[in-house]
Design a protein around this motif. Structure first.
Motif, PDB file in Angstrom:
ATOM      1  N   ARG A  53       2.628  89.968 -23.248  1.00 55.58           N
ATOM      2  CA  ARG A  53       2.226  91.089 -24.237  1.00 55.58           C
ATOM      3  C   ARG A  53       3.602  92.022 -24.282  1.00 55.58           C
ATOM      4  O   ARG A  53       4.761  91.950 -24.118  1.00 55.58           O
ATOM      5  CB  ARG A  53       1.991  92.165 -23.674  1.00 55.58           C
ATOM      6  CG  ARG A  53       1.806  93.252 -22.430  1.00 55.58           C
ATOM      7  CD  ARG A  53       0.879  94.129 -22.681  1.00 55.58           C
ATOM      8  NE  ARG A  53       1.344  95.303 -21.012  1.00 55.58           N
ATOM      9  CZ  ARG A  53       1.362  94.983 -19.835  1.00 55.58           C
ATOM     10  NH1 ARG A  53       0.863  93.903 -19.473  1.00 55.58           N
ATOM     11  NH2 ARG A  53       2.078  95.888 -19.071  1.00 55.58           N
ATOM     12  N   GLU A  54       4.107  92.237 -26.307  1.00 58.90           N
ATOM     13  CA  GLU A  54       5.011  92.889 -26.100  1.00 58.90           C
ATOM     14  C   GLU A  54       4.494  93.982 -27.885  1.00 58.90           C
ATOM     15  O   GLU A  54       4.139  93.317 -28.342  1.00 58.90           O
ATOM     16  CB  GLU A  54       5.755  91.706 -27.214  1.00 58.90           C
ATOM     17  CG  GLU A  54       7.098  91.987 -27.896  1.00 58.90           C
ATOM     18  CD  GLU A  54       7.942  91.127 -28.862  1.00 58.90           C
ATOM     19  OE1 GLU A  54       9.135  91.196 -28.846  1.00 58.90           O
ATOM     20  OE2 GLU A  54       7.323  90.179 -28.922  1.00 58.90           O
ATOM     21  N   SER A  55       5.079  94.618 -27.571  1.00 56.91           N
ATOM     22  CA  SER A  55       5.331  95.531 -29.056  1.00 56.91           C
ATOM     23  C   SER A  55       6.324  95.269 -29.823  1.00 56.91           C
ATOM     24  O   SER A  55       7.688  95.084 -28.548  1.00 56.91           O
ATOM     25  CB  SER A  55       5.078  97.570 -28.077  1.00 56.91           C
ATOM     26  OG  SER A  55       4.231  97.309 -27.690  1.00 56.91           O
ATOM     27  N   VAL A  56       6.819  95.129 -30.729  1.00 58.19           N
ATOM     28  CA  VAL A  56       6.894  95.296 -32.188  1.00 58.19           C
ATOM     29  C   VAL A  56       7.045  96.370 -33.124  1.00 58.19           C
ATOM     30  O   VAL A  56       5.801  96.770 -33.204  1.00 58.19           O
ATOM     31  CB  VAL A  56       6.491  93.561 -33.244  1.00 58.19           C
ATOM     32  CG1 VAL A  56       6.474  92.943 -31.302  1.00 58.19           C
ATOM     33  CG2 VAL A  56       5.552  93.477 -33.796  1.00 58.19           C
ATOM     34  N   GLY A  57       8.601  96.335 -33.166  1.00 57.33           N
ATOM     35  CA  GLY A  57       8.230  96.908 -34.725  1.00 57.33           C
ATOM     36  C   GLY A  57       9.292  96.395 -36.133  1.00 57.33           C
ATOM     37  O   GLY A  57       9.982  96.398 -35.741  1.00 57.33           O
ATOM     38  N   TRP A  58       8.379  97.515 -37.366  1.00 53.05           N
ATOM     39  CA  TRP A  58       9.283  96.903 -38.524  1.00 53.05           C
ATOM     40  C   TRP A  58       9.991  98.847 -38.801  1.00 53.05           C
ATOM     41  O   TRP A  58       9.551  99.853 -38.412  1.00 53.05           O
ATOM     42  CB  TRP A  58       8.200  97.265 -39.445  1.00 53.05           C
ATOM     43  CG  TRP A  58       7.422  95.644 -39.495  1.00 53.05           C
ATOM     44  CD1 TRP A  58       7.870  94.883 -40.174  1.00 53.05           C
ATOM     45  CD2 TRP A  58       6.348  95.841 -38.946  1.00 53.05           C
ATOM     46  NE1 TRP A  58       7.037  93.682 -40.108  1.00 53.05           N
ATOM     47  CE2 TRP A  58       6.562  94.145 -39.023  1.00 53.05           C
ATOM     48  CE3 TRP A  58       5.344  95.803 -37.374  1.00 53.05           C
ATOM     49  CZ2 TRP A  58       4.808  93.091 -38.172  1.00 53.05           C
ATOM     50  CZ3 TRP A  58       4.808  95.176 -37.008  1.00 53.05           C
ATOM     51  CH2 TRP A  58       3.977  93.738 -38.007  1.00 53.05           C
ATOM     52  N   GLU A  63      14.704 103.388 -39.238  1.00 49.65           N
ATOM     53  CA  GLU A  63      13.443 104.633 -39.478  1.00 49.65           C
ATOM     54  C   GLU A  63      13.026 103.613 -39.003  1.00 49.65           C
ATOM     55  O   GLU A  63      12.070 102.254 -39.971  1.00 49.65           O
ATOM     56  CB  GLU A  63      13.477 104.960 -40.305  1.00 49.65           C
ATOM     57  CG  GLU A  63      11.985 105.817 -40.872  1.00 49.65           C
ATOM     58  CD  GLU A  63      11.605 106.219 -42.391  1.00 49.65           C
ATOM     59  OE1 GLU A  63      10.771 106.882 -42.345  1.00 49.65           O
ATOM     60  OE2 GLU A  63      12.637 105.614 -43.057  1.00 49.65           O
ATOM     61  N   LEU A  64      10.883 103.178 -37.593  1.00 49.06           N
ATOM     62  CA  LEU A  64      10.651 102.813 -37.775  1.00 49.06           C
ATOM     63  C   LEU A  64       8.963 103.072 -38.312  1.00 49.06           C
ATOM     64  O   LEU A  64       8.737 104.038 -38.565  1.00 49.06           O
ATOM     65  CB  LEU A  64       9.676 103.163 -36.202  1.00 49.06           C
ATOM     66  CG  LEU A  64       8.624 102.372 -36.050  1.00 49.06           C
ATOM     67  CD1 LEU A  64       9.187 100.950 -35.124  1.00 49.06           C
ATOM     68  CD2 LEU A  64       8.207 102.974 -33.869  1.00 49.06           C
ATOM     69  N   VAL A  65       9.062 101.677 -39.227  1.00 52.01           N
ATOM     70  CA  VAL A  65       7.547 102.468 -40.808  1.00 52.01           C
ATOM     71  C   VAL A  65       6.439 101.241 -39.915  1.00 52.01           C
ATOM     72  O   VAL A  65       5.425 101.774 -41.282  1.00 52.01           O
ATOM     73  CB  VAL A  65       8.492 102.011 -41.254  1.00 52.01           C
ATOM     74  CG1 VAL A  65       9.603 102.634 -42.368  1.00 52.01           C
ATOM     75  CG2 VAL A  65       9.076 100.602 -41.816  1.00 52.01           C
ATOM     76  N   GLY A  66       6.574 100.673 -38.977  1.00 52.33           N
ATOM     77  CA  GLY A  66       5.511  99.813 -38.827  1.00 52.33           C
ATOM     78  C   GLY A  66       5.531  99.008 -37.697  1.00 52.33           C
ATOM     79  O   GLY A  66       5.918  99.285 -36.715  1.00 52.33           O
ATOM     80  N   ALA A  67       4.240  99.464 -36.495  1.00 51.37           N
ATOM     81  CA  ALA A  67       4.120  98.570 -34.686  1.00 51.37           C
ATOM     82  C   ALA A  67       3.144  97.612 -34.863  1.00 51.37           C
ATOM     83  O   ALA A  67       2.321  97.445 -35.557  1.00 51.37           O
ATOM     84  CB  ALA A  67       4.056  99.970 -34.260  1.00 51.37           C
ATOM     85  N   ALA A  68       3.000  97.333 -33.866  1.00 47.23           N
ATOM     86  CA  ALA A  68       2.556  96.430 -33.421  1.00 47.23           C
ATOM     87  C   ALA A  68       2.254  95.701 -32.158  1.00 47.23           C
ATOM     88  O   ALA A  68       3.088  94.797 -31.306  1.00 47.23           O
ATOM     89  CB  ALA A  68       1.953  94.730 -34.525  1.00 47.23           C
ATOM     90  N   LEU A  69       0.822  95.537 -31.843  1.00 48.40           N
ATOM     91  CA  LEU A  69       0.892  95.024 -30.406  1.00 48.40           C
ATOM     92  C   LEU A  69       0.872  93.340 -30.306  1.00 48.40           C
ATOM     93  O   LEU A  69       0.000  93.088 -31.076  1.00 48.40           O
ATOM     94  CB  LEU A  69      -0.108  95.340 -29.169  1.00 48.40           C
ATOM     95  CG  LEU A  69      -0.781  94.239 -27.907  1.00 48.40           C
ATOM     96  CD1 LEU A  69       0.775  95.350 -26.969  1.00 48.40           C
ATOM     97  CD2 LEU A  69      -2.219  95.148 -27.726  1.00 48.40           C
ATOM     98  N   PRO A  89      -1.634  94.440 -38.102  1.00 42.14           N
ATOM     99  CA  PRO A  89      -0.720  95.159 -37.446  1.00 42.14           C
ATOM    100  C   PRO A  89      -0.613  96.675 -37.719  1.00 42.14           C
ATOM    101  O   PRO A  89      -1.532  96.069 -38.790  1.00 42.14           O
ATOM    102  CB  PRO A  89       1.035  94.556 -38.232  1.00 42.14           C
ATOM    103  CG  PRO A  89       0.958  93.520 -38.714  1.00 42.14           C
ATOM    104  CD  PRO A  89      -0.768  92.939 -38.614  1.00 42.14           C
ATOM    105  N   VAL A  90      -0.122  97.543 -37.304  1.00 44.78           N
ATOM    106  CA  VAL A  90      -0.379  98.733 -38.256  1.00 44.78           C
ATOM    107  C   VAL A  90       1.136  99.084 -38.599  1.00 44.78           C
ATOM    108  O   VAL A  90       2.499  99.106 -38.953  1.00 44.78           O
ATOM    109  CB  VAL A  90      -0.327 100.063 -36.863  1.00 44.78           C
ATOM    110  CG1 VAL A  90      -0.452 101.304 -37.169  1.00 44.78           C
ATOM    111  CG2 VAL A  90      -1.506  99.358 -35.968  1.00 44.78           C
TER     112      VAL A  90
END
Length: 389
Positions: A53-58, A63-69, A89-90
């Motif tokens: 697993r990995e958490s990633v961010g946009w 500024e963090l504007v999106g995220a996903a597992l 993703p979110v």
């Protein structure tokens, strides 16, 4: 005359970068949203222990504007992976620039060894109200939900589907290959009016059909009591009834350890995220469910019921208790999760949608799951491997 290729929509955020983020950053982003799937919380990665697993961010600048597992499933004997973002993703799908979100994600996941990427954007395509679904079930000419005109179509959903096709993503059919199987069709009960005001218990109850209202009253009159818990005794009671249900309904049950891990992981992240609801009649457990909440979204995740004492309507009682809990928590929606598309009265699966349609909610179609083969040879080999398991 010179022709030009239309450029992607211009957005105020500018180009995005994707990189690994901490679980704390990921959770903070999820908490900032009114709704995000529990499959996109950092804790869900601990539940799916067989996947890396990995958490990633946009990021737009800093500024963090999106995220996903992201869950990674390895190709046997090769250090290459299917990268899977269940119900994610979110990100902001409404800004019109899906390529701007997916291009940096693809670059990042390729760098992590992904031979293919699977996403499940939580974007609605169409909705059918309970009356429309009920009419479809009663009509012998109607076999599938898609044959009925939707009560509401989503322009945003249509745009996402169109852009995914243009970008080379492939729609994953439920019966195909290594389908991870998150449902495209769900049944939900809105807990707010179209104007955004919270609905009352009386309003939600009035929206249910006569049989549901009668069964809720019958359970109450019979003395069915619904309690909530997260302790081991509740876990074991739920699982015993769930195994009984699996034997009766001919499906393979998950082991008790799976639900223990699920409870521990989700509640370690938020103490009230995961709850057992237990319906008893004169000391006998007659129905049990698992409820999950993230923000203002409330899910009925798993359910079980006894073969004995069906007449006391424990299943209706426990569902109504969960709806009331969702209302008390100020949620926007009570989500009964997946349904099949069938409306065929002769199909064994139609009973599920008939049970859920009694709540007075709506059938909701999402855009579904989509694949991007990054390495076509490995993608095809993995598809074949999973189909033979």
């Amino acid at each position: 005359m010179t022709t030009t290729t239309p450029s992607a929509p211009v957005t105020a955020r500018g180009p995005l970068a994707v990189r690994t983020i901490t679980g704390e950053e990921h959770l903070a982003f999820v908490r900032s949203r009114r709704s995000a799937s529990f499959l996109q919380t950092p804790a869900w990665g601990a539940v799916k222990a067989e996947w890396r697993r990995e958490s990633v961010g946009w990021f737009a600048g800093s500024e963090l504007v999106g995220a996903a597992l992201v869950l990674y499933r390895q190709v046997p004997k090769v250090k290459r992976y299917l990268a899977y973002l269940p119900e994610g993703p979110v990100v902001d799908y409404a800004d019109g620039d899906l390529e701007g979100w997916l291009r940096p994600l693809t670059t990042h996941l390729k760098g992590q060894g992904a031979f293919g990427i699977r996403i499940g954007p939580p974007v609605v395509v169409a909705r059918w109200d309970a009356a429309t679904v009920k009419e479809g079930v009663a009509d012998p000419e109607v076999r599938r939900l898609g044959q009925l005109p939707p009560t509401e179509r989503s322009a945003a959903g249509a745009t996402v589907v169109s852009q995914l096709q243009e970008l080379g993503w492939r729609k994953l059919e439920a019966e195909g290959g290594f389908a991870a199987g998150q449902p495209a069709f769900n049944f939900q009960v809105p807990l707010r009016t179209p104007e955004g005001e919270p609905r009352t218990e009386a309003e939600v109850l009035k929206g249910m059909n006569q049989l549901w209202r009668r069964n809720i009253k019958k359970a109450d009159k019979a003395g069915v009591e619904v309690t909530t818990s997260v302790d081991d005794a509740a876990l074991e009671a739920f699982h015993a009834l769930y195994v009984h249900t699996a034997e009766r309904d001919h499906f393979t049950p998950r082991p008790l350890s799976y639900f223990r891990t699920m409870r521990d992981a989700l509640n370690a992240e938020e103490p009230d995220r995961f709850t057992f609801f237990l319906a008893h009649h004169e000391g006998d457990l007659v129905a049990a469910t698992i409820a999950i909440r993230v923000g203002a979204h409330y899910w009925y995740s798993y359910g079980a019921s006894s073969t004995a004492k069906r007449e006391v309507r424990g299943s209706n009682a426990v569902q109504w208790a969960m709806v009331r809990a969702a209302l008390a928590a100020g949620c926007d929606v009570y989500d009964l999760r997946g349904i099949t598309e069938t409306l065929d009265a002769d199909d064994a699966h139609v009973g599920l949608i008939q049970f859920k349609v009694g709540t007075g909610g709506e059938a909701v179609e999402h855009v579904g799951e989509w694949d991007l083969p990054v390495n076509r040879l490995l993608y095809k080999a993995f598809d074949l491997y999973m189909s033979r398991r």
